[in-house]
Design a protein around this motif. Structure first.
Motif, PDB file in Angstrom:
ATOM      1  N   CYS A  83      38.153  13.360  30.387  1.00  0.00           N
ATOM      2  CA  CYS A  83      37.653  13.371  31.759  1.00  0.00           C
ATOM      3  C   CYS A  83      37.104  14.748  32.089  1.00  0.00           C
ATOM      4  CB  CYS A  83      38.786  13.023  32.725  1.00  0.00           C
ATOM      5  SG  CYS A  83      38.252  12.756  34.434  1.00  0.00           S
ATOM      6  N   PHE A  84      35.960  14.794  32.751  1.00  0.00           N
ATOM      7  CA  PHE A  84      35.456  16.063  33.262  1.00  0.00           C
ATOM      8  C   PHE A  84      36.374  16.521  34.398  1.00  0.00           C
ATOM      9  CE2 PHE A  84      31.753  14.095  31.281  1.00  0.00           C
ATOM     10  CZ  PHE A  84      31.279  15.158  30.523  1.00  0.00           C
ATOM     11  N   ARG A  85      36.628  17.839  34.466  1.00  0.00           N
ATOM     12  CA  ARG A  85      37.707  18.300  35.325  1.00  0.00           C
ATOM     13  C   ARG A  85      37.316  19.323  36.388  1.00  0.00           C
ATOM     14  NH1 ARG A  85      41.309  14.428  35.684  1.00  0.00           N
ATOM     15  NH2 ARG A  85      42.460  14.004  33.756  1.00  0.00           N
ATOM     16  N   HIS A  86      36.030  19.601  36.583  1.00  0.00           N
ATOM     17  CA  HIS A  86      35.684  20.392  37.766  1.00  0.00           C
ATOM     18  C   HIS A  86      36.174  19.671  39.019  1.00  0.00           C
ATOM     19  CE1 HIS A  86      32.903  22.058  34.790  1.00  0.00           C
ATOM     20  NE2 HIS A  86      32.702  23.095  35.589  1.00  0.00           N
ATOM     21  N   SER A  87      36.185  18.343  38.948  1.00  0.00           N
ATOM     22  CA  SER A  87      36.583  17.514  40.087  1.00  0.00           C
ATOM     23  C   SER A  87      38.084  17.534  40.337  1.00  0.00           C
ATOM     24  CB  SER A  87      36.130  16.071  39.858  1.00  0.00           C
ATOM     25  OG  SER A  87      36.546  15.607  38.585  1.00  0.00           O
ATOM     26  N   ALA A  88      38.863  18.167  39.471  1.00  0.00           N
ATOM     27  CA  ALA A  88      40.323  18.178  39.599  1.00  0.00           C
ATOM     28  C   ALA A  88      40.833  19.356  40.416  1.00  0.00           C
ATOM     29  CB  ALA A  88      40.966  18.207  38.214  1.00  0.00           C
ATOM     30  N   SER A  95      41.631  27.952  53.828  1.00  0.00           N
ATOM     31  CA  SER A  95      42.128  28.965  52.889  1.00  0.00           C
ATOM     32  C   SER A  95      41.155  30.110  52.665  1.00  0.00           C
ATOM     33  CB  SER A  95      42.434  28.310  51.544  1.00  0.00           C
ATOM     34  OG  SER A  95      41.230  27.806  50.957  1.00  0.00           O
ATOM     35  N   GLY A  96      39.916  29.951  53.126  1.00  0.00           N
ATOM     36  CA  GLY A  96      38.903  30.967  52.871  1.00  0.00           C
ATOM     37  C   GLY A  96      38.238  30.839  51.521  1.00  0.00           C
ATOM     38  N   ILE A  97      38.514  29.746  50.813  1.00  0.00           N
ATOM     39  CA  ILE A  97      37.911  29.529  49.493  1.00  0.00           C
ATOM     40  C   ILE A  97      36.567  28.840  49.673  1.00  0.00           C
ATOM     41  CG2 ILE A  97      38.168  28.406  47.253  1.00  0.00           C
ATOM     42  CD1 ILE A  97      41.227  28.549  47.694  1.00  0.00           C
ATOM     43  N   GLN A  98      35.507  29.530  49.351  1.00  0.00           N
ATOM     44  CA  GLN A  98      34.155  28.985  49.434  1.00  0.00           C
ATOM     45  C   GLN A  98      33.534  28.808  48.055  1.00  0.00           C
ATOM     46  OE1 GLN A  98      32.722  28.074  52.361  1.00  0.00           O
ATOM     47  NE2 GLN A  98      34.587  28.697  53.461  1.00  0.00           N
ATOM     48  N   LYS A  99      33.989  29.580  47.101  1.00  0.00           N
ATOM     49  CA  LYS A  99      33.444  29.555  45.748  1.00  0.00           C
ATOM     50  C   LYS A  99      34.581  29.796  44.768  1.00  0.00           C
ATOM     51  CE  LYS A  99      32.037  34.455  46.030  1.00  0.00           C
ATOM     52  NZ  LYS A  99      32.687  34.661  47.356  1.00  0.00           N
ATOM     53  N   PRO A 100      34.390  29.506  43.487  1.00  0.00           N
ATOM     54  CA  PRO A 100      35.488  29.635  42.519  1.00  0.00           C
ATOM     55  C   PRO A 100      36.134  31.017  42.515  1.00  0.00           C
ATOM     56  CG  PRO A 100      33.673  28.426  41.547  1.00  0.00           C
ATOM     57  CD  PRO A 100      33.182  28.904  42.867  1.00  0.00           C
ATOM     58  N   GLN A 101      35.349  32.075  42.647  1.00  0.00           N
ATOM     59  CA  GLN A 101      35.898  33.426  42.597  1.00  0.00           C
ATOM     60  C   GLN A 101      36.909  33.677  43.717  1.00  0.00           C
ATOM     61  OE1 GLN A 101      32.752  32.564  42.283  1.00  0.00           O
ATOM     62  NE2 GLN A 101      31.841  33.560  40.486  1.00  0.00           N
ATOM     63  N   ASP A 102      36.832  32.899  44.800  1.00  0.00           N
ATOM     64  CA  ASP A 102      37.740  33.080  45.929  1.00  0.00           C
ATOM     65  C   ASP A 102      39.161  32.617  45.609  1.00  0.00           C
ATOM     66  OD1 ASP A 102      35.648  34.068  47.469  1.00  0.00           O
ATOM     67  OD2 ASP A 102      35.164  32.090  48.304  1.00  0.00           O
ATOM     68  N   LEU A 126      37.375  28.013  34.694  1.00  0.00           N
ATOM     69  CA  LEU A 126      37.336  29.052  35.716  1.00  0.00           C
ATOM     70  C   LEU A 126      37.284  30.438  35.081  1.00  0.00           C
ATOM     71  CD1 LEU A 126      39.940  27.580  38.233  1.00  0.00           C
ATOM     72  CD2 LEU A 126      37.496  27.923  38.686  1.00  0.00           C
ATOM     73  N   SER A 127      37.997  30.611  33.979  1.00  0.00           N
ATOM     74  CA  SER A 127      37.995  31.904  33.294  1.00  0.00           C
ATOM     75  C   SER A 127      36.673  32.167  32.593  1.00  0.00           C
ATOM     76  CB  SER A 127      39.142  31.945  32.272  1.00  0.00           C
ATOM     77  OG  SER A 127      39.134  33.159  31.545  1.00  0.00           O
ATOM     78  N   ASP A 128      36.184  31.176  31.840  1.00  0.00           N
ATOM     79  CA  ASP A 128      34.942  31.345  31.075  1.00  0.00           C
ATOM     80  C   ASP A 128      33.729  31.529  31.972  1.00  0.00           C
ATOM     81  OD1 ASP A 128      36.214  31.155  28.643  1.00  0.00           O
ATOM     82  OD2 ASP A 128      35.429  29.175  28.117  1.00  0.00           O
ATOM     83  N   GLU A 129      33.626  30.706  33.011  1.00  0.00           N
ATOM     84  CA  GLU A 129      32.385  30.636  33.789  1.00  0.00           C
ATOM     85  C   GLU A 129      32.399  31.466  35.070  1.00  0.00           C
ATOM     86  OE1 GLU A 129      31.112  26.612  34.385  1.00  0.00           O
ATOM     87  OE2 GLU A 129      30.976  26.217  32.240  1.00  0.00           O
ATOM     88  N   GLU A 212      29.482  18.627  36.883  1.00  0.00           N
ATOM     89  CA  GLU A 212      30.045  18.220  35.600  1.00  0.00           C
ATOM     90  C   GLU A 212      28.953  17.769  34.624  1.00  0.00           C
ATOM     91  OE1 GLU A 212      34.432  16.946  37.332  1.00  0.00           O
ATOM     92  OE2 GLU A 212      32.927  15.388  36.991  1.00  0.00           O
ATOM     93  N   ARG A 213      27.929  17.090  35.130  1.00  0.00           N
ATOM     94  CA  ARG A 213      26.822  16.700  34.254  1.00  0.00           C
ATOM     95  C   ARG A 213      26.083  17.947  33.753  1.00  0.00           C
ATOM     96  NH1 ARG A 213      25.354  11.369  33.931  1.00  0.00           N
ATOM     97  NH2 ARG A 213      26.489   9.946  35.315  1.00  0.00           N
ATOM     98  N   ASN A 214      25.906  18.925  34.623  1.00  0.00           N
ATOM     99  CA  ASN A 214      25.259  20.167  34.205  1.00  0.00           C
ATOM    100  C   ASN A 214      26.126  20.914  33.187  1.00  0.00           C
ATOM    101  OD1 ASN A 214      23.110  22.304  34.604  1.00  0.00           O
ATOM    102  ND2 ASN A 214      24.916  23.465  35.212  1.00  0.00           N
ATOM    103  N   TYR A 215      27.429  20.879  33.404  1.00  0.00           N
ATOM    104  CA  TYR A 215      28.356  21.498  32.446  1.00  0.00           C
ATOM    105  C   TYR A 215      28.190  20.877  31.063  1.00  0.00           C
ATOM    106  CZ  TYR A 215      32.904  22.375  30.181  1.00  0.00           C
ATOM    107  OH  TYR A 215      33.904  22.713  29.288  1.00  0.00           O
ATOM    108  N   TYR A 216      28.088  19.543  31.013  1.00  0.00           N
ATOM    109  CA  TYR A 216      27.891  18.890  29.715  1.00  0.00           C
ATOM    110  C   TYR A 216      26.550  19.287  29.104  1.00  0.00           C
ATOM    111  CZ  TYR A 216      27.455  15.470  26.041  1.00  0.00           C
ATOM    112  OH  TYR A 216      27.280  14.893  24.801  1.00  0.00           O
ATOM    113  N   GLN A 217      25.505  19.325  29.909  1.00  0.00           N
ATOM    114  CA  GLN A 217      24.187  19.705  29.391  1.00  0.00           C
ATOM    115  C   GLN A 217      24.200  21.123  28.833  1.00  0.00           C
ATOM    116  OE1 GLN A 217      21.968  18.812  33.025  1.00  0.00           O
ATOM    117  NE2 GLN A 217      20.871  17.165  31.951  1.00  0.00           N
ATOM    118  N   GLN A 218      24.965  22.005  29.470  1.00  0.00           N
ATOM    119  CA  GLN A 218      25.005  23.395  29.049  1.00  0.00           C
ATOM    120  C   GLN A 218      25.919  23.614  27.852  1.00  0.00           C
ATOM    121  OE1 GLN A 218      23.034  25.856  30.361  1.00  0.00           O
ATOM    122  NE2 GLN A 218      22.108  24.193  31.549  1.00  0.00           N
TER     123      GLN A 218
END
Length: 333
Positions: A83-88, A95-102, A126-129, A212-218
């Protein structure tokens, strides 16, 4: 000579249904199949009592058994759950979280245990990207919408540099997310507050399908969650059994693929999902005609990536390879 009697356990998947209903037979095997309410019950029964001869296991569950004094299982390259897991990854909107770095500096819940299969992948991504590593967050481990017994039947590895605590038994991490007691949540299962469209919560990636589709393409990676393991003792007693098991699972998957392809002729009217045929066509275009491949070579990138993440996150004592975890005679598949 009579066929070998085996007990085989896996969850209720379309790609294994042809084995369970007898449409596909495993050569030389008289198999009985078992399912459970939730798949982790299969894992526990296999690891605690070696109750089955062949069993689905979460990848991290299997890898942790390799730290036992005498590891009882070895895997065949069959992957019934992926399963693709960005959706998890879920967030509290306050919380102030707008982007992954937050996520850095935040308190993040995780379902079931630190480093469940659907947690290893998001942490690695999250670590790699995005440069967000687990040590930058505080982690709270617990259950969701129903009481979850502690996952205490495998080693609960925890890196020394990562702040991990366990919520009291019966705690609902989804409720904690909704109230703001935690800032974010990583979970294989979707919490009730998300299913109920609570205005307090959201996904970190709202347009997760496109991400997730873009992640697979990349990357070419379709994340693997579970594999299938076999008793080492059984394989030693029955040469050739691993190949027969592997072929049986492949044949069952091929039956499911054919059913979906044939169903497109009739607009998949047997399934209550509007526009399913269009979705299948899009998935086949992106992922290929065999969008659920088994075998080592077709999945080496996914496996190597998971093994790297598992080591980097302090869940494996050493950096494992495909050669360490799969039956040798199936490494060429």
């Amino acid at each position: 000579m009579s066929d070998l009697k085996l007990k085989i356990a896996f969850w209720n998947y379309d790609r294994t249904q042809a084995l369970a209903d007898g449409t596909v037979k495993i050569d030389g095997v008289d198999a009985s199949f078992e399912n459970t309410r939730i798949v982790s019950e299969i894992f526990e029964r296999m690891i605690r009592q070696c109750e089955f001869d062949v069993s689905e296991l979460g990848l991290t569950y299997y890898l942790r058994t390799l730290d036992f004094d005498n590891p009882p299982f070895i895997a065949i390259p069959v992957f019934p759950n992926r399963c693709f897991r960005h959706s998890a990854i879920y967030i509290n909107k306050s919380s102030g979280i707008q982007k992954p770095q937050d996520l850095a500096g935040k308190t993040v819940g995780e379902f079931a245990m630190y480093g469940h299969d659907a947690g290893v992948w998001p942490k690695g991504i999250l670590s790699d990207e995005y440069g967000v590593t687990p040590d930058q967050c505080r982690w709270v481990i617990g259950g969701l919408d129903w009481p979850l017994a502690p996952i205490d039947f495998i080693p609960r590895a925890q890196p020394a540099n990562v702040n991990v605590t366990w919520a009291p038994e019966g705690t609902d991490l989804g409720e904690m997310l909704e109230t703001g007691a935690i800032d974010a949540l990583i979970s294989a299962d979707v919490p009730k507050c998300v299913l109920n469209n609570s205005p307090q919560v959201a996904r970190l990636f709202p347009d997760y399908e496109s991400v997730e589709r873009n992640y697979y393409q990349q990357t070419g990676i379709f994340p693997i969650m579970h594999t299938v393991v076999v008793s080492k003792e059984l394989l030693a007693q029955h040469p050739g059994l691993a190949q027969s098991l592997y072929q049986g699972f492949c044949d069952a998957k091929d039956v499911a693929i054919k059913q979906y392809k044939t169903g497109m002729i009739f607009n998949n009217m047997g399934i209550m999902v509007p526009w399913l045929s269009q979705l299948l066509a899009e998935d086949r275009f992106l992922l290929g005609d065999d969008w659920w491949p088994y075998g080592v070579e077709a999945n080496r990138k996914e496996i190597d990536t998971f093994l790297r993440y598992h080591f980097e996150q302090g869940l494996s004592k050493r950096w494992l390879t495909c050669e360490d975890i799969f039956v040798p005679e199936l490494l060429g598949t």
